[in-house]
Write a protein that holds these residues in place. Structure first.
Motif, PDB file in Angstrom:
ATOM      1  N   ALA A  30       0.752  -1.088  -0.143  1.00  0.00           N
ATOM      2  CA  ALA A  30       0.064   0.085   0.083  1.00  0.00           C
ATOM      3  C   ALA A  30       0.722   1.369  -0.117  1.00  0.00           C
ATOM      4  N   ALA A  31       1.950   1.372   0.757  1.00  0.00           N
ATOM      5  CA  ALA A  31       2.765   2.337   0.727  1.00  0.00           C
ATOM      6  C   ALA A  31       3.639   2.818  -0.526  1.00  0.00           C
ATOM      7  N   ARG A  32       3.925   1.544  -1.013  1.00  0.00           N
ATOM      8  CA  ARG A  32       4.337   1.727  -2.405  1.00  0.00           C
ATOM      9  C   ARG A  32       3.273   2.232  -3.453  1.00  0.00           C
ATOM     10  N   GLN A  33       2.391   1.699  -3.231  1.00  0.00           N
ATOM     11  CA  GLN A  33       1.412   2.044  -4.493  1.00  0.00           C
ATOM     12  C   GLN A  33       1.050   3.836  -4.209  1.00  0.00           C
ATOM     13  N   ARG A  34       1.172   4.248  -3.151  1.00  0.00           N
ATOM     14  CA  ARG A  34       0.951   5.615  -2.837  1.00  0.00           C
ATOM     15  C   ARG A  34       2.322   6.366  -3.628  1.00  0.00           C
ATOM     16  N   LEU A  35       3.307   5.846  -3.419  1.00  0.00           N
ATOM     17  CA  LEU A  35       4.368   6.551  -4.207  1.00  0.00           C
ATOM     18  C   LEU A  35       4.292   6.681  -5.830  1.00  0.00           C
ATOM     19  N   VAL A  36       3.563   5.808  -6.234  1.00  0.00           N
ATOM     20  CA  VAL A  36       3.056   5.711  -7.786  1.00  0.00           C
ATOM     21  C   VAL A  36       2.245   6.625  -8.127  1.00  0.00           C
ATOM     22  N   LEU A  37       1.126   6.608  -7.188  1.00  0.00           N
ATOM     23  CA  LEU A  37      -0.056   7.805  -7.315  1.00  0.00           C
ATOM     24  C   LEU A  37       0.546   9.204  -7.149  1.00  0.00           C
ATOM     25  N   LEU A  38       1.547   9.415  -6.293  1.00  0.00           N
ATOM     26  CA  LEU A  38       1.910  10.743  -6.269  1.00  0.00           C
ATOM     27  C   LEU A  38       2.930  11.103  -7.543  1.00  0.00           C
ATOM     28  N   GLY A  39       2.841  10.321  -8.460  1.00  0.00           N
ATOM     29  CA  GLY A  39       3.705  10.519  -9.567  1.00  0.00           C
ATOM     30  C   GLY A  39       5.106  10.154  -9.686  1.00  0.00           C
ATOM     31  N   MET A  40       5.646   9.428  -8.788  1.00  0.00           N
ATOM     32  CA  MET A  40       6.991   8.894  -8.888  1.00  0.00           C
ATOM     33  C   MET A  40       7.252   7.762  -9.955  1.00  0.00           C
ATOM     34  N   SER A  41       8.342   7.783 -10.448  1.00  0.00           N
ATOM     35  CA  SER A  41       8.435   6.831 -11.691  1.00  0.00           C
ATOM     36  C   SER A  41       9.032   5.428 -11.164  1.00  0.00           C
ATOM     37  N   GLU A  42       9.123   4.450 -11.768  1.00  0.00           N
ATOM     38  CA  GLU A  42       9.749   3.059 -11.132  1.00  0.00           C
ATOM     39  C   GLU A  42      11.008   3.012 -10.764  1.00  0.00           C
ATOM     40  N   SER A  43      11.731   3.784 -11.713  1.00  0.00           N
ATOM     41  CA  SER A  43      13.213   3.946 -11.553  1.00  0.00           C
ATOM     42  C   SER A  43      13.383   4.846 -10.323  1.00  0.00           C
ATOM     43  N   LEU A  44      12.739   5.692  -9.858  1.00  0.00           N
ATOM     44  CA  LEU A  44      13.096   6.625  -8.887  1.00  0.00           C
ATOM     45  C   LEU A  44      12.587   5.695  -7.455  1.00  0.00           C
ATOM     46  N   ILE A  45      11.342   4.910  -7.448  1.00  0.00           N
ATOM     47  CA  ILE A  45      11.208   4.189  -6.226  1.00  0.00           C
ATOM     48  C   ILE A  45      12.302   2.827  -5.989  1.00  0.00           C
ATOM     49  N   ALA A  46      12.705   2.391  -7.191  1.00  0.00           N
ATOM     50  CA  ALA A  46      13.865   1.538  -7.026  1.00  0.00           C
ATOM     51  C   ALA A  46      14.885   1.797  -6.358  1.00  0.00           C
ATOM     52  N   SER A  47      15.348   3.192  -6.556  1.00  0.00           N
ATOM     53  CA  SER A  47      16.877   3.983  -6.517  1.00  0.00           C
ATOM     54  C   SER A  47      16.532   4.048  -4.731  1.00  0.00           C
ATOM     55  N   VAL A  48      15.210   4.367  -4.410  1.00  0.00           N
ATOM     56  CA  VAL A  48      14.858   4.505  -2.970  1.00  0.00           C
ATOM     57  C   VAL A  48      15.027   3.505  -2.185  1.00  0.00           C
ATOM     58  N   GLU A  49      14.516   2.429  -2.682  1.00  0.00           N
ATOM     59  CA  GLU A  49      14.644   1.070  -2.025  1.00  0.00           C
ATOM     60  C   GLU A  49      15.835   0.405  -2.142  1.00  0.00           C
ATOM     61  N   ARG A  50      16.778   0.801  -3.058  1.00  0.00           N
ATOM     62  CA  ARG A  50      18.192   0.187  -3.023  1.00  0.00           C
ATOM     63  C   ARG A  50      19.002   1.194  -2.078  1.00  0.00           C
ATOM     64  N   SER A  51      18.689   2.124  -2.029  1.00  0.00           N
ATOM     65  CA  SER A  51      19.669   3.213  -1.142  1.00  0.00           C
ATOM     66  C   SER A  51      19.173   3.103   0.096  1.00  0.00           C
ATOM     67  N   GLY A  52      17.713   2.935   0.464  1.00  0.00           N
ATOM     68  CA  GLY A  52      17.357   3.265   1.824  1.00  0.00           C
ATOM     69  C   GLY A  52      17.286   4.496   2.384  1.00  0.00           C
ATOM     70  N   ARG A  53      17.379   5.446   1.375  1.00  0.00           N
ATOM     71  CA  ARG A  53      17.402   6.941   1.707  1.00  0.00           C
ATOM     72  C   ARG A  53      16.217   7.811   0.950  1.00  0.00           C
ATOM     73  N   ALA A  54      15.533   8.597   1.574  1.00  0.00           N
ATOM     74  CA  ALA A  54      14.603   9.585   0.675  1.00  0.00           C
ATOM     75  C   ALA A  54      15.300  10.450  -0.066  1.00  0.00           C
ATOM     76  N   ARG A  55      14.810  10.675  -1.406  1.00  0.00           N
ATOM     77  CA  ARG A  55      15.180  11.744  -2.193  1.00  0.00           C
ATOM     78  C   ARG A  55      14.274  12.532  -2.655  1.00  0.00           C
ATOM     79  N   ASN A  56      14.306  13.932  -2.158  1.00  0.00           N
ATOM     80  CA  ASN A  56      13.343  14.857  -2.273  1.00  0.00           C
ATOM     81  C   ASN A  56      13.768  15.986  -3.546  1.00  0.00           C
ATOM     82  N   THR A  57      14.981  15.641  -3.988  1.00  0.00           N
ATOM     83  CA  THR A  57      15.453  16.383  -5.175  1.00  0.00           C
ATOM     84  C   THR A  57      15.654  15.556  -6.212  1.00  0.00           C
TER      85      THR A  57
END
Length: 445
Positions: free
Chosen positions: A187-214
């Motif tokens: 559910a949390a991941r789906q929320r990121l998709v609905l906010l407009g984030m791309s799959e590549s950005l979500i995967a990058s956050v999962e790999r790094s374990g850190r949030a990216r606001n830029t």
């Protein structure tokens, strides 16, 4: 001394007799009023007079000498001068025709090439446009020194956006991942998709374990930047257009085709393009569309040719010519320069025997290679004037010669006796106006 007065008296009587004879001869020679003259005094030769007319108003005919409607002396029209004589047409002295540079041609059967040429301009392919928009509210931090007109490759960075709302959502997602609850993580991941984030950005956050606001926004396709609506430091809103990228892999070549020739073209036919930037080189393509709108100023239809732009050599704005290939068709042909276009009809000047000329109305068809197709009004083998026909047409008009109508392709046409004779496309001085004026005294119409 007594015989001297008698001598003077005899001389006087002789003179009176001579004057009487001359007056009597003049009475015998002068025509009666109201009768058209049939002889001329010069050289004693018989010349048939067809009618009397005023060269300034050649369509008005009179049976005898007198004044015209313009109060000008009428002059005779002789049968051997052309006009409505038995030979028809108007006669021009061969020496004068040679001085005018008159050239002749013959209507002949031949093959009319189907090629059609038109001017063209290279333009962008409006179907290959990528629009880059912001998917959330944020702030512009960097624009990578881009500007409209720059050519960039696919995937090149365009702008860095600071999006605070995305940073908070990513932090929550990372916290849920640590719980190990699969349903909550999904559910949390789906929320990121609905906010407009791309799959590549979500995967990058999962790999790094850190949030990216830029977030760095890149161009989805290569091409030229047509518009760029962001600058460093400005704020953007969700749905705002950041840039437009027009691809250069293919281009359009827009040809201006005259409306009278547009019906000859078919979508899909082959096209040859010659560009001024590459003299001697030819590019090939196919006609992909004929736009439905007619350009009112030039009376042309736009033909669109889509071409592959190998190496980016074809640049929008380049000028060239388009040649539409097509098969040749048999037709009756005359030189295009021989046709006189009046706006109401088309005329050619027939070259008749004995130096005579007569206009003939024709119906024309296609044009190609300096040749015009004649649909009606001429026969194969008829001789026409190819150059100098405008002056001859003027002479024929002032002499009262009417054009041969379409459908009558044998024998001359006599000039009508009414003022409704056909008028020519041009007007010039006629040789008939040089004739000697007739005696005054109008005899009636």
């Amino acid at each position: 001394m007594n015989g001297f007065p008698n001598t003077r008296l005899g001389v006087a009587v002789g003179a009176l007799l001579l004057v009487g004879i001359g007056v009597g001869a003049g009475v015998l020679i002068a025509p009666r009023s109201g009768e058209p003259a049939t002889r001329t005094a010069d050289a004693g030769a018989d010349r048939e007079i067809l009618y009397w007319y005023d060269p300034m108003v050649p369509n008005e005919r009179y049976p005898g000498p007198g004044k015209s409607s313009m109060n000008m002396d009428t002059i005779p029209k002789y049968a051997d001068e052309g006009g409505s004589g038995s030979s028809g047409g108007v006669r021009i002295d061969p020496a004068l025709s040679q001085n005018l540079g008159v050239r002749y041609a013959t209507a002949r059967r031949g093959d009319l090439e189907g090629d059609l040429s038109a001017t063209a301009v290279v333009d962008y392919n409006e179907r290959d446009i990528a629009v880059v928009q912001s998917r959330a509210d944020g702030f512009v931090q960097r624009v990578y020194n881009r500007a409209p007109g720059d050519v960039i490759a696919a995937g090149a960075p365009l702008v860095d956006l600071l999006i605070p709302s995305w940073g908070g959502a990513q932090t929550e997602y990372l916290a849920v991942r640590r719980t190990g609850n699969t349903a909550l993580i999904h559910a949390a991941r789906q929320r990121l998709v609905l906010l407009g984030m791309s799959e590549s950005l979500i995967a990058s956050v999962e790999r790094s374990g850190r949030a990216r606001n830029t977030i760095t926004i890149s161009t989805p396709t290569g091409g030229v930047i047509k518009t760029l609506g962001v600058r460093a430091g400005m704020s953007v809103t969700q749905g705002m257009t950041l840039a437009e990228i027009n691809g250069l892999a293919t281009v359009w070549v827009n040809a201006a085709i005259p409306e009278v020739q547009a019906s000859q073209l078919r979508v899909g036919q082959s096209v040859e393009v010659a560009l001024a930037a590459f003299p001697g080189e030819r590019f090939t393509g196919r006609l992909t569309a004929l736009l439905p709108e007619l350009v009112g100023d030039s009376r042309t239809v736009t033909g669109r040719i889509e071409m592959t732009n190998r190496g980016g050599r074809l640049r929008p704005g380049m000028f060239g010519r388009i040649t539409f290939g097509g098969g040749s068709t048999p037709a009756l042909l005359v030189p295009t320069e021989a046709v006189i276009r009046t706006g109401e009809r088309d005329i050619v000047m027939l070259a008749l025997p004995e130096g005579r000329y007569q206009p003939a109305e024709v119906r024309i068809g296609r044009e190609a290679g300096g040749q015009t197709e004649i649909l009606a009004g001429l026969r194969d083998g008829e001789r026409i004037v190819a150059s100098g026909q405008f002056l001859i047409d003027s002479e024929a008009s002032l002499s009262g010669v009417t054009a041969r109508p379409i459908g009558q392709t044998s024998g001359p046409v006599r000039a009508p006796a009414s003022p409704t004779a056909g008028r020519s496309a041009t007007a010039a001085q006629t040789g008939a106006s040089m004739a000697a004026p007739a005696p005054r005294g109008r005899s009636g119409q």
